[in-house]
Design a protein around this motif. Structure first.
Motif, PDB file in Angstrom:
ATOM      1  N   SER A 182      13.287  -5.408 -39.423  1.00 47.52           N
ATOM      2  CA  SER A 182      13.625  -5.762 -38.051  1.00 47.52           C
ATOM      3  C   SER A 182      12.371  -6.239 -37.320  1.00 47.52           C
ATOM      4  O   SER A 182      11.297  -5.657 -37.471  1.00 47.52           O
ATOM      5  N   TYR A 183      12.566  -7.291 -36.542  1.00 49.17           N
ATOM      6  CA  TYR A 183      11.463  -7.837 -35.761  1.00 49.17           C
ATOM      7  C   TYR A 183      12.032  -8.610 -34.578  1.00 49.17           C
ATOM      8  O   TYR A 183      13.210  -8.956 -34.551  1.00 49.17           O
ATOM      9  N   THR A 184      11.173  -8.862 -33.608  1.00 48.63           N
ATOM     10  CA  THR A 184      11.540  -9.708 -32.475  1.00 48.63           C
ATOM     11  C   THR A 184      10.665 -10.950 -32.519  1.00 48.63           C
ATOM     12  O   THR A 184       9.538 -10.923 -33.044  1.00 48.63           O
ATOM     13  N   VAL A 185      11.186 -12.036 -31.971  1.00 45.75           N
ATOM     14  CA  VAL A 185      10.454 -13.305 -31.951  1.00 45.75           C
ATOM     15  C   VAL A 185      10.311 -13.747 -30.505  1.00 45.75           C
ATOM     16  O   VAL A 185      11.291 -13.798 -29.758  1.00 45.75           O
ATOM     17  N   THR A 186       9.081 -14.050 -30.113  1.00 49.53           N
ATOM     18  CA  THR A 186       8.813 -14.586 -28.774  1.00 49.53           C
ATOM     19  C   THR A 186       7.970 -15.846 -28.921  1.00 49.53           C
ATOM     20  O   THR A 186       7.237 -16.001 -29.903  1.00 49.53           O
ATOM     21  N   THR A 187       8.098 -16.719 -27.943  1.00 54.18           N
ATOM     22  CA  THR A 187       7.317 -17.956 -27.976  1.00 54.18           C
ATOM     23  C   THR A 187       6.536 -18.099 -26.681  1.00 54.18           C
ATOM     24  O   THR A 187       7.079 -17.890 -25.591  1.00 54.18           O
ATOM     25  N   SER A 188       5.272 -18.445 -26.814  1.00 54.71           N
ATOM     26  CA  SER A 188       4.401 -18.748 -25.678  1.00 54.71           C
ATOM     27  C   SER A 188       3.973 -20.189 -25.819  1.00 54.71           C
ATOM     28  O   SER A 188       3.841 -20.694 -26.932  1.00 54.71           O
ATOM     29  N   GLN A 189       3.751 -20.854 -24.693  1.00 57.26           N
ATOM     30  CA  GLN A 189       3.274 -22.232 -24.787  1.00 57.26           C
ATOM     31  C   GLN A 189       2.364 -22.569 -23.622  1.00 57.26           C
ATOM     32  O   GLN A 189       2.415 -21.939 -22.570  1.00 57.26           O
ATOM     33  N   ALA A 190       1.530 -23.559 -23.857  1.00 56.19           N
ATOM     34  CA  ALA A 190       0.615 -24.065 -22.838  1.00 56.19           C
ATOM     35  C   ALA A 190       0.417 -25.552 -23.093  1.00 56.19           C
ATOM     36  O   ALA A 190       0.446 -26.001 -24.244  1.00 56.19           O
ATOM     37  N   THR A 191       0.231 -26.296 -22.026  1.00 60.34           N
ATOM     38  CA  THR A 191      -0.033 -27.732 -22.145  1.00 60.34           C
ATOM     39  C   THR A 191      -1.423 -28.003 -21.593  1.00 60.34           C
ATOM     40  O   THR A 191      -1.823 -27.439 -20.563  1.00 60.34           O
ATOM     41  N   ILE A 192      -2.153 -28.864 -22.286  1.00 60.59           N
ATOM     42  CA  ILE A 192      -3.532 -29.173 -21.934  1.00 60.59           C
ATOM     43  C   ILE A 192      -3.773 -30.665 -22.176  1.00 60.59           C
ATOM     44  O   ILE A 192      -3.127 -31.270 -23.039  1.00 60.59           O
ATOM     45  N   CYS A 193      -4.700 -31.238 -21.459  1.00 59.49           N
ATOM     46  CA  CYS A 193      -5.106 -32.625 -21.669  1.00 59.49           C
ATOM     47  C   CYS A 193      -5.645 -32.764 -23.099  1.00 59.49           C
ATOM     48  O   CYS A 193      -6.429 -31.928 -23.553  1.00 59.49           O
TER      49      CYS A 193
ATOM     50  N   THR B  21       5.569 -15.756 -32.061  1.00 63.91           N
ATOM     51  CA  THR B  21       5.104 -14.463 -32.546  1.00 63.91           C
ATOM     52  C   THR B  21       6.261 -13.638 -33.100  1.00 63.91           C
ATOM     53  O   THR B  21       7.278 -13.460 -32.427  1.00 63.91           O
ATOM     54  N   ILE B  22       6.069 -13.163 -34.299  1.00 67.51           N
ATOM     55  CA  ILE B  22       7.011 -12.263 -34.974  1.00 67.51           C
ATOM     56  C   ILE B  22       6.408 -10.869 -34.850  1.00 67.51           C
ATOM     57  O   ILE B  22       5.326 -10.610 -35.380  1.00 67.51           O
ATOM     58  N   GLU B  23       7.081  -9.982 -34.123  1.00 72.66           N
ATOM     59  CA  GLU B  23       6.577  -8.620 -33.950  1.00 72.66           C
ATOM     60  C   GLU B  23       7.504  -7.648 -34.673  1.00 72.66           C
ATOM     61  O   GLU B  23       8.690  -7.570 -34.379  1.00 72.66           O
ATOM     62  N   PHE B  24       6.946  -6.936 -35.626  1.00 73.79           N
ATOM     63  CA  PHE B  24       7.708  -6.015 -36.457  1.00 73.79           C
ATOM     64  C   PHE B  24       7.887  -4.680 -35.751  1.00 73.79           C
ATOM     65  O   PHE B  24       6.973  -4.201 -35.080  1.00 73.79           O
ATOM     66  N   ASP B  25       9.055  -4.063 -35.935  1.00 74.97           N
ATOM     67  CA  ASP B  25       9.290  -2.744 -35.354  1.00 74.97           C
ATOM     68  C   ASP B  25       8.584  -1.675 -36.200  1.00 74.97           C
ATOM     69  O   ASP B  25       8.138  -1.940 -37.323  1.00 74.97           O
ATOM     70  N   GLU B  26       8.473  -0.491 -35.635  1.00 77.10           N
ATOM     71  CA  GLU B  26       7.744   0.598 -36.301  1.00 77.10           C
ATOM     72  C   GLU B  26       8.367   0.976 -37.642  1.00 77.10           C
ATOM     73  O   GLU B  26       7.664   1.288 -38.601  1.00 77.10           O
ATOM     74  N   GLN B  27       9.684   0.941 -37.730  1.00 74.60           N
ATOM     75  CA  GLN B  27      10.370   1.294 -38.978  1.00 74.60           C
ATOM     76  C   GLN B  27      10.002   0.313 -40.093  1.00 74.60           C
ATOM     77  O   GLN B  27       9.751   0.712 -41.224  1.00 74.60           O
ATOM     78  N   THR B  28       9.954  -0.976 -39.772  1.00 75.11           N
ATOM     79  CA  THR B  28       9.584  -1.987 -40.768  1.00 75.11           C
ATOM     80  C   THR B  28       8.135  -1.808 -41.194  1.00 75.11           C
ATOM     81  O   THR B  28       7.814  -1.870 -42.382  1.00 75.11           O
ATOM     82  N   LEU B  29       7.258  -1.556 -40.228  1.00 68.26           N
ATOM     83  CA  LEU B  29       5.846  -1.339 -40.555  1.00 68.26           C
ATOM     84  C   LEU B  29       5.682  -0.137 -41.477  1.00 68.26           C
ATOM     85  O   LEU B  29       4.939  -0.192 -42.461  1.00 68.26           O
ATOM     86  N   ALA B  30       6.401   0.935 -41.176  1.00 72.04           N
ATOM     87  CA  ALA B  30       6.294   2.151 -41.986  1.00 72.04           C
ATOM     88  C   ALA B  30       6.894   1.971 -43.378  1.00 72.04           C
ATOM     89  O   ALA B  30       6.432   2.605 -44.337  1.00 72.04           O
ATOM     90  N   ALA B  31       7.899   1.116 -43.503  1.00 73.09           N
ATOM     91  CA  ALA B  31       8.563   0.908 -44.800  1.00 73.09           C
ATOM     92  C   ALA B  31       7.692   0.137 -45.782  1.00 73.09           C
ATOM     93  O   ALA B  31       7.919   0.202 -46.995  1.00 73.09           O
ATOM     94  N   CYS B  32       6.709  -0.583 -45.283  1.00 76.12           N
ATOM     95  CA  CYS B  32       5.820  -1.372 -46.150  1.00 76.12           C
ATOM     96  C   CYS B  32       4.663  -0.490 -46.597  1.00 76.12           C
ATOM     97  O   CYS B  32       3.614  -0.451 -45.964  1.00 76.12           O
TER      98      CYS B  32
END
Length: 184
Positions: A2-13, A66-77
């Protein structure tokens, strides 16, 4: 898994982006140390000057997915092999959703060019090690680092994201796929 996905963005010259974050010689040296050097068409060495891939644009939109893993997934690895498999599986799934969106953004802005995380177009393997041409030259895109950009500085400065690197074989709490759209 299990994980969540978020997206950040920025625009620059584009000129500012290039002057602040591009160092072709430095990143080509890093690429030469990679065991995958010369084994994929989206990685060096190139038969062109990498600088030419980012010239002539006005703006750059940088995106960090960004893919952020939950604690259960981290512990399972529990082993490095499990961590590698979980990271790859999550990245592949997210990448298969992200890549079509990037192509769509290119189509929406004629003359634009996206830079991707890595090439996954040929699950059977890239043709480059066999000395054959790319199977998908119209779809293959280069990564930012392959043409000399400092992705770690870009994500830190523009997106406020610190990239994580596992040093002990465990699964990183988060993995960030960095892409960019260069627009005319």
């Amino acid at each position: 898994m299990s994980y969540t996905v978020t997206t950040s963005q920025a625009t620059i010259c584009a000129d500012e982006f290039i002057s602040r974050y591009r160092d072709v010689e430095r990143f080509d040296a890093y690429c030469r140390e990679c065991p995958g050097y010369g084994k994929s068409w989206n990685c060096p060495p190139f038969d062109f000057d990498p600088r030419t891939r980012s010239e002539g644009f006005k703006t750059v939109m940088v995106m960090g997915t960004t893919i952020e893993f939950d604690e259960q997934t981290l512990a399972a690895c529990k082993t490095p092999e499990q961590a590698t498999a979980a990271g790859k599986q999550a990245m592949e799934k997210v990448w298969q959703e992200l890549l079509p969106r990037l192509y769509g953004m290119e189509r929406e802005t004629p003359g634009s060019c996206c830079f991707t995380f890595r090439c996954v177009l040929c699950p059977e393997g890239c043709t480059r090690p066999e000395g054959k041409p790319c199977r998908h030259p119209g779809k293959m895109r280069h990564s930012l680092e392959s043409v000399g950009f400092d992705v770690e500085a870009i994500t830190r400065d523009l997106l406020g994201i610190d990239l994580e690197w596992s040093t002990d074989g465990s699964l990183s709490k988060h993995i960030t796929l960095v892409t960019a759209l260069f627009r005319p």
